[in-house]
Design a protein around this motif. Structure first.
Motif, PDB file in Angstrom:
ATOM      1  N   GLU A  23       0.926  -1.229   0.030  1.00 23.94           N
ATOM      2  CA  GLU A  23       0.037   0.080   0.053  1.00 23.94           C
ATOM      3  C   GLU A  23       0.824   1.255  -0.140  1.00 23.94           C
ATOM      4  N   ARG A  24       2.145   1.089   0.534  1.00 29.54           N
ATOM      5  CA  ARG A  24       2.853   2.339   0.440  1.00 29.54           C
ATOM      6  C   ARG A  24       3.896   2.367  -0.630  1.00 29.54           C
ATOM      7  N   ILE A  26       6.265   0.199  -1.285  1.00 36.98           N
ATOM      8  CA  ILE A  26       7.741  -0.069  -0.972  1.00 36.98           C
ATOM      9  C   ILE A  26       8.099  -1.507  -1.310  1.00 36.98           C
ATOM     10  N   LYS A 110       6.780   2.163  10.188  1.00 38.29           N
ATOM     11  CA  LYS A 110       6.598   3.627   9.820  1.00 38.29           C
ATOM     12  C   LYS A 110       7.833   4.365  10.185  1.00 38.29           C
TER      13      LYS A 110
END
Length: 113
Positions: A23-24, A26, A110
């Motif tokens: 989702e990020r 990465i 995070k």
């Protein structure tokens, strides 16, 4: 970032970890511990950061006989027994260079750069 996720395809926390990084945007490398476990060096570096070998083991796992054996064998034999039986390791194990976590820990991930 150089993310590695060690886990199994059936583990829900491993799936959630993969989704977190997807989702990020990465990139990560997924290593299925049923097919290819962790090397001794990888395991030791993760164990060192996360409080030692005993913290890496899922003591609530299904294979009670194996867990009892690991609990009571000599300390010098524990590591080899765990590496031979990667199903007793808590998953997912997420590595980013020298940093690592055991289990689903998005709050820690995070903070990684």
């Amino acid at each position: 970032m150089n993310i590695q996720i060690f886990g199994t395809k059936k583990c829900n926390d491993t799936k959630k970890a993969q989704r977190f990084f997807k989702e990020r945007g990465i990139k990560f490398q997924f290593i299925d511990m049923k097919e290819k476990g962790m090397s001794k060096g990888e395991f030791n570096s993760v164990a060192q950061v996360n409080g030692g070998l005993d913290n890496m083991i899922n003591w609530d796992g299904k294979d009670k006989d194996l867990l009892a054996l690991i609990k009571y064998i000599a300390d010098e034999d524990k590591l080899d027994k765990v590496l031979e039986n990667p199903q007793v390791i808590k998953t997912p194990v997420v590595r980013n260079g020298r940093q690592s976590t055991i289990g689903y820990q998005p709050d820690v991930w995070k903070t990684w750069k």
